[in-house]
Structures are given as C-alpha cells and as structure tokens.
Design a protein around this motif. Sequence first.
Motif, mmCIF file in Angstrom:
data_model
loop_
_atom_site.group_PDB
_atom_site.id
_atom_site.type_symbol
_atom_site.label_atom_id
_atom_site.label_comp_id
_atom_site.label_asym_id
_atom_site.label_seq_id
_atom_site.Cartn_x
_atom_site.Cartn_y
_atom_site.Cartn_z
ATOM 1 N N LEU A 1 -77.882 25.287 -23.605
ATOM 2 C CA LEU A 1 -77.694 26.680 -23.996
ATOM 3 C C LEU A 1 -77.405 27.506 -22.752
ATOM 4 O O LEU A 1 -78.099 27.377 -21.741
ATOM 5 N N GLU A 2 -76.380 28.363 -22.817
ATOM 6 C CA GLU A 2 -76.010 29.243 -21.705
ATOM 7 C C GLU A 2 -76.034 30.690 -22.184
ATOM 8 O O GLU A 2 -75.459 31.003 -23.230
ATOM 9 N N THR B 1 -73.474 30.733 -25.282
ATOM 10 C CA THR B 1 -72.572 29.594 -25.382
ATOM 11 C C THR B 1 -73.384 28.316 -25.202
ATOM 12 O O THR B 1 -74.556 28.364 -24.821
ATOM 13 N N GLY B 2 -72.762 27.192 -25.459
ATOM 14 C CA GLY B 2 -73.450 25.930 -25.249
ATOM 15 C C GLY B 2 -72.973 24.858 -26.196
ATOM 16 O O GLY B 2 -71.974 25.013 -26.904
ATOM 17 N N PHE C 1 -69.242 26.086 -21.141
ATOM 18 C CA PHE C 1 -68.636 26.143 -22.469
ATOM 19 C C PHE C 1 -68.173 27.558 -22.797
ATOM 20 O O PHE C 1 -68.866 28.521 -22.495
ATOM 21 N N PRO C 2 -67.008 27.706 -23.454
ATOM 22 C CA PRO C 2 -66.513 29.035 -23.810
ATOM 23 C C PRO C 2 -67.212 29.629 -25.035
ATOM 24 O O PRO C 2 -67.203 30.840 -25.224
ATOM 25 N N GLU C 3 -67.809 28.780 -25.866
ATOM 26 C CA GLU C 3 -68.496 29.246 -27.078
ATOM 27 C C GLU C 3 -69.598 28.251 -27.418
ATOM 28 O O GLU C 3 -69.731 27.218 -26.778
#
Length: 132
Positions: free
Chosen positions: A78-79, A64-65, A121-123
Amino acid sequence: MDQADEERRQNLYKVCKSLRTTNPPISRLMYVAKLDTGDHTHAKKNFEKLMKEWIGQYEGKHITGLMLIIANFHWHLLEVDDSAVIFYMLEDLKRQKDEEDSIYANISVLAVTEENPSRIFPEWAARTIPIS
C-alpha cells in the motif's frame, strides 16, 4: 569563496526541500496475511470498503498499491501520501487479527517505510493468482 560563488552553489537542504514541496514523500506498508476462509473475494471487498472510508476521512489523499491473493495468502503493498493512512491501516490489521470471526488466520507486517521519493504503482489494483 566570494558571495557570487555562494549564490551559484546549490545547498543540499534547499534541493531536498524543493523536491519535497513538488512531490510529497510517499509512505508504504507491506504485509502478508493467511486467509482463514476459502473466499478470496472477501479480502478484496474488505479493503475496498476501507478505502471508501479513507476517501471520506482523507480527502485528496492518493492511495495506490497492489493486493495479490495467491492460494490462501494475501500479499499487499500500500502506498499513500499521508502516513496517517498507514497508521489507520495498521490499527485495522490489529483489530482484524484480534477478532474472533476474522477472515485472516495470521497477519505479518513485512515493512513500513516513509520518505519514499516516488510511487511504484499508478493506482490500486487487486489480483487473484490461480495456482494449478
């Protein structure tokens, strides 16, 4: 303190361990890059290509990010739930920085963090912000 009190008291290690098994820790990478070209869509397409490669290598890992493209700059957070993806991205950024025909004039890593308890962030999304 008797045995019953010991059993009722929560151990910090056990609490953290139970949280970790239910929610794996999140790793984050934040960097900013100056785009060498005026083509803003190329940065987004380049990262989407990398994500497709990662999906094959790191199946089941959630990425996600947010990527923001503002003028000639590209900011990216970026996650991921596997730090190996972060190291792969750092290697790719170094490779792109060293390339002669790179789309980036300069890349600066702002932060790399691990053991984050949750996602922001979810996506994953990318946005171009026009400057007038």
